[in-house]
Design an enzyme around this catalytic site. Sequence first.
Site, PDB file in Angstrom:
ATOM      1  N   TYR A 283       0.831  -1.218   0.000  1.00 55.87           N
ATOM      2  CA  TYR A 283       0.000   0.000   0.000  1.00 55.87           C
ATOM      3  C   TYR A 283       0.864   1.267   0.000  1.00 55.87           C
ATOM      4  CZ  TYR A 283      -4.724  -1.832   0.856  1.00 55.87           C
ATOM      5  OH  TYR A 283      -5.947  -2.422   0.740  1.00 55.87           O
TER       6      TYR A 283
ATOM      7  N   LYS B 100       2.937 -15.490   2.237  1.00 58.37           N
ATOM      8  CA  LYS B 100       3.146 -16.237   0.979  1.00 58.37           C
ATOM      9  C   LYS B 100       4.644 -16.506   0.890  1.00 58.37           C
ATOM     10  CE  LYS B 100       1.645 -17.898  -2.975  1.00 58.37           C
ATOM     11  NZ  LYS B 100       0.761 -19.080  -3.050  1.00 58.37           N
TER      12      LYS B 100
ATOM     13  N   ASP C 144      -3.190 -18.430   0.382  1.00 57.07           N
ATOM     14  CA  ASP C 144      -4.210 -19.090  -0.443  1.00 57.07           C
ATOM     15  C   ASP C 144      -4.941 -20.174   0.348  1.00 57.07           C
ATOM     16  OD1 ASP C 144      -1.779 -20.428  -0.449  1.00 57.07           O
ATOM     17  OD2 ASP C 144      -1.787 -20.915  -2.580  1.00 57.07           O
TER      18      ASP C 144
ATOM     19  N   ASP D 240      -6.365  -6.924   3.829  1.00 54.46           N
ATOM     20  CA  ASP D 240      -7.480  -6.248   3.164  1.00 54.46           C
ATOM     21  C   ASP D 240      -8.404  -7.273   2.524  1.00 54.46           C
ATOM     22  OD1 ASP D 240      -8.983  -4.083   2.001  1.00 54.46           O
ATOM     23  OD2 ASP D 240      -8.020  -4.590   0.101  1.00 54.46           O
TER      24      ASP D 240
ATOM     25  N   ASP E 242     -12.364  -8.950   4.054  1.00 58.36           N
ATOM     26  CA  ASP E 242     -13.637  -8.899   3.325  1.00 58.36           C
ATOM     27  C   ASP E 242     -14.229 -10.305   3.207  1.00 58.36           C
ATOM     28  OD1 ASP E 242     -13.612  -6.119   2.848  1.00 58.36           O
ATOM     29  OD2 ASP E 242     -14.404  -6.398   0.816  1.00 58.36           O
TER      30      ASP E 242
HETATM   31  C1  IPM Z   1     -10.385  -1.185   3.992  1.00 56.97           C
HETATM   32  C2  IPM Z   1     -10.623  -0.493   2.681  1.00 56.97           C
HETATM   33  C3  IPM Z   1      -9.476   0.476   2.411  1.00 56.97           C
HETATM   34  C4  IPM Z   1      -8.216  -0.368   2.308  1.00 56.97           C
HETATM   35  C5  IPM Z   1      -9.659   1.372   1.170  1.00 56.97           C
HETATM   36  C6  IPM Z   1     -10.916   2.187   1.273  1.00 56.97           C
HETATM   37  C7  IPM Z   1      -8.469   2.234   0.924  1.00 56.97           C
HETATM   38  O1  IPM Z   1     -10.783  -1.421   1.654  1.00 56.97           O
HETATM   39  O2  IPM Z   1     -10.319  -0.489   5.021  1.00 56.97           O
HETATM   40  O3  IPM Z   1     -10.283  -2.409   4.007  1.00 56.97           O
HETATM   41  O4  IPM Z   1      -7.912  -0.920   1.248  1.00 56.97           O
HETATM   42  O5  IPM Z   1      -7.511  -0.463   3.327  1.00 56.97           O
HETATM   43 MG    MG Z   2     -10.844  -3.425   2.321  1.00 57.46          MG
END
Ligand code: IPM
Ligand code: MG
Length: 343
Positions: free
Chosen positions: A133, A178, A211, A235, A239
């Site tokens: 990042y 990884k 993975d 990240d 999710d």
């Molecule tokens: C998160 C989001 C952020 C990230 C974005 C909005 C920059 O996806 O907080 O997970 O990638 O960290």
């Molecule tokens: Mg995110």
Amino acid sequence: MLIAVLPGDGVGPEVTAQAVRVLRELGGCELREALIGGAAIDRTGVPLPDETLALCRDADAVLLGAVGGPRWDPAANVRPEQGLLGLRRSLRLFANLRPASIHPRLVEISPLKAEVLRGVDLLFVRELTSGIYFGEKRRTADRAEDVCSYSVEEIARAVRVAGRMARSRRKRLTSVDKANVLETSRLWREVTTRVVRDEFPDVQLEHQLVDSCALRLVQRPSTFDVIVTDNLFGDILTDEAAVLGGSIGMLPSASLGEGPRGLYEPVHGSAPDIAGKGIANPYGAIASVAMMMRHSLRREEQARAVEKAIAAALDDGVLTADLGGSSTTAQAGDAVLKFLTKE
Ligand code: IPM
Ligand code: MG
């Protein structure tokens, strides 16, 4: 206690408004609002105005809604996401805590089987201010590069947070990397092994490749306790893990550094498709207030009271659209406040 409130974009202002009602009910805090993300770009031309950063530096904690949306060009030089990334980096909030567990009422709306979800109670610790990042970015006409780099100390400090969390829970830590391909991952594995061996001998550490972790998260999620991983893997995996909570709208997060100050935000994004309709799920934002009480304000009792009130609202069937119900954002907020004040 001073709390900076940054509603941001999309559904951010709607869910933040409900979280603010809960904060006011808990009392003992002065709240000050500021601009971030696309909303800040529209008003000031930049995603993280100096005034916002100054307020956040003065504050004991920051409550954030969400940033981003299709109104702002992802290819532009100035993007809403830079506001959030800049804030995490400027405040040195290197450890991002994202817990996932499921309320019984939500098991049926999950795409996963009830038996897979049984006993799920895990916590991600995502490294938040380094890695790909924040590495150098280069672009020529026919090539693009994002550099992923980690120092020993950047890894060690995130692992220490994970070690402390594991110690306060079931004392099991999974480090995800990884290492069969990436040099940064090989360093990650070395440092994690050393820090846990020397500083957390009571914590049981295992390593897993990213993975196979992705697979295990939906196949046997109850076998995890604390998971520590780098910025990008974290990240993506968080999710994925959001499905374990029934809906991404349920999940809170805390971003912490060396001191007590933290940034608290729901894991869901700005959800532009439902913004302005008053139907977004505010439970993740409200649960983020609970995390704020726990980690920055050290008011554990209030943290638990908020979590209990959310659970009571769900038990009562106050479900927003993402949870298969028809309650509005404000009705979900009303329910939490009702159960909070009943205590
Ligand atoms: C998160 C989001 C952020 C990230 C974005 C909005 C920059 O996806 O907080 O997970 O990638 O960290
Ligand atoms: Mg995110």
